[in-house]
Design a protein around this motif. Structure first.
Motif, PDB file in Angstrom:
ATOM      1  N   UNK A   1      -1.121 -23.010  54.043  1.00 14.43           N
ATOM      2  CA  UNK A   1      -0.794 -22.374  55.322  1.00 14.43           C
ATOM      3  C   UNK A   1      -1.519 -21.037  55.455  1.00 14.43           C
ATOM      4  N   UNK A   2      -1.589 -20.309  54.352  1.00 10.29           N
ATOM      5  CA  UNK A   2      -2.282 -19.026  54.357  1.00 10.29           C
ATOM      6  C   UNK A   2      -3.753 -19.206  54.741  1.00 10.29           C
ATOM      7  N   UNK A   3      -4.377 -20.219  54.158  1.00 13.35           N
ATOM      8  CA  UNK A   3      -5.794 -20.461  54.464  1.00 13.35           C
ATOM      9  C   UNK A   3      -5.984 -20.885  55.912  1.00 13.35           C
ATOM     10  N   UNK A   4      -5.087 -21.756  56.417  1.00 11.89           N
ATOM     11  CA  UNK A   4      -5.226 -22.207  57.801  1.00 11.89           C
ATOM     12  C   UNK A   4      -5.070 -21.037  58.790  1.00 11.89           C
ATOM     13  N   UNK A   5      -4.129 -20.156  58.492  1.00 11.57           N
ATOM     14  CA  UNK A   5      -3.854 -19.042  59.394  1.00 11.57           C
ATOM     15  C   UNK A   5      -4.817 -17.880  59.197  1.00 11.57           C
ATOM     16  N   UNK A   6      -5.463 -17.845  58.036  1.00 12.14           N
ATOM     17  CA  UNK A   6      -6.357 -16.731  57.753  1.00 12.14           C
ATOM     18  C   UNK A   6      -5.623 -15.445  57.467  1.00 12.14           C
ATOM     19  N   UNK A   7      -4.421 -15.579  56.937  1.00 18.37           N
ATOM     20  CA  UNK A   7      -3.636 -14.400  56.565  1.00 18.37           C
ATOM     21  C   UNK A   7      -3.071 -14.628  55.173  1.00 18.37           C
ATOM     22  N   UNK A   8      -2.548 -13.591  54.575  1.00 17.54           N
ATOM     23  CA  UNK A   8      -1.998 -13.710  53.232  1.00 17.54           C
ATOM     24  C   UNK A   8      -0.642 -14.403  53.266  1.00 17.54           C
ATOM     25  N   UNK A   9      -0.239 -14.901  52.099  1.00 20.91           N
ATOM     26  CA  UNK A   9       1.083 -15.526  52.016  1.00 20.91           C
ATOM     27  C   UNK A   9       2.178 -14.502  52.323  1.00 20.91           C
ATOM     28  N   UNK A  10       1.989 -13.270  51.883  1.00 25.24           N
ATOM     29  CA  UNK A  10       3.005 -12.243  52.158  1.00 25.24           C
ATOM     30  C   UNK A  10       3.138 -11.999  53.655  1.00 25.24           C
ATOM     31  N   UNK A  11       2.019 -12.160  54.393  1.00 26.45           N
ATOM     32  CA  UNK A  11       2.091 -12.000  55.853  1.00 26.45           C
ATOM     33  C   UNK A  11       2.922 -13.122  56.468  1.00 26.45           C
ATOM     34  N   UNK A  12       2.822 -14.339  55.899  1.00 27.32           N
ATOM     35  CA  UNK A  12       3.649 -15.450  56.403  1.00 27.32           C
ATOM     36  C   UNK A  12       5.121 -15.159  56.116  1.00 27.32           C
ATOM     37  N   UNK A  13       5.395 -14.664  54.909  1.00 27.63           N
ATOM     38  CA  UNK A  13       6.789 -14.361  54.548  1.00 27.63           C
ATOM     39  C   UNK A  13       7.362 -13.223  55.394  1.00 27.63           C
ATOM     40  N   UNK A  14       6.494 -12.495  56.043  1.00 25.80           N
ATOM     41  CA  UNK A  14       6.987 -11.476  56.968  1.00 25.80           C
ATOM     42  C   UNK A  14       7.674 -12.120  58.171  1.00 25.80           C
TER      43      UNK A  14
END
Length: 209
Positions: free
Chosen positions: A51-64
């Motif tokens: 998911x991080x790669x698809x979104x182009x953001x870090x995993x911590x950004x997703x957990x935000x």
């Protein structure tokens, strides 16, 4: 994932996204991308790194935005189920014969499917492998039972053949609707009205001249 949480997080299908978290992504965009990856790879085969790669953001950004991958799944399934439950509730409140309400439920189900195609597609792939999935299946079964009840009532009112099995008939009818997920394109512009009419006509009047 509680419905209230999902409802507050996703204003409505196609509604204005609620801005949260890191710039560039809100919960809606994170969820849309996650659903696409879940469909491509399967939920169990998708990692937060994917998911991080698809979104182009870090995993911590997703957990935000969300606490877990299961929470994302819960939000996605709730987005589909809330619309389907609303369609059932609206149909339940209608006056008239059961067969007319059954036709209405089919048309409304097509509208929901076209409007929230990726989310409904994901819902149809759920097999009950987690508490989130089992909760979604329980909600879906309640909608299925309502459809079967309408078939039962329509038989009792003499509008459908008496030899029909209500549960099987309801599954076949809504199987027609669900089969749309196999060939409709998520980015396509589909008009749900003729699709719904085609299904209702074929199911209740047949296709033979």
């Amino acid at each position: 994932m509680p419905t209230a949480v999902a409802a507050s997080a996703l204003a409505s299908a196609g509604g204005a996204p609620r801005r949260r978290g890191r710039p560039g992504h809100d919960l809606t965009s994170v969820l849309n991308a996650s659903v696409a990856v879940f469909i491509e790879r399967g939920f169990d085969g998708t990692s937060m790194e994917d998911l991080s790669q698809r979104l182009g953001i870090s995993k911590s950004a997703i957990y935000h935005h969300v606490e877990s991958k299961d929470a994302l799944l819960g939000l996605a399934l709730d987005h589909a189920l809330t619309a389907l439950e609303s369609a059932a509730a609206q149909t339940r409140g209608l006056q008239g014969s059961a067969v007319v309400r059954l036709e209405t439920l089919l048309r409304r189900s097509v509208e929901v499917l076209v409007d929230r195609l990726p989310y409904v597609t994901l819902l149809l792939r759920v097999r009950g492998n987690s508490e989130v999935e089992r909760d979604a299946l329980a909600r879906r079964r309640r909608i299925d039972r309502f459809g079967a009840d309408l078939v039962t009532q329509a038989i009792a009112e003499g509008d459908l053949r008496p030899d029909l099995d209500p549960a099987v008939t309801a599954r076949l009818l809504f199987g027609l609707v669900n089969s749309l997920t196999e060939w409709l394109k998520p980015d396509g512009r589909h008009d749900p009205t003729p699709l719904g009419e085609a299904i209702v006509t074929m199911a209740f009047a047949g296709i033979r001249a």
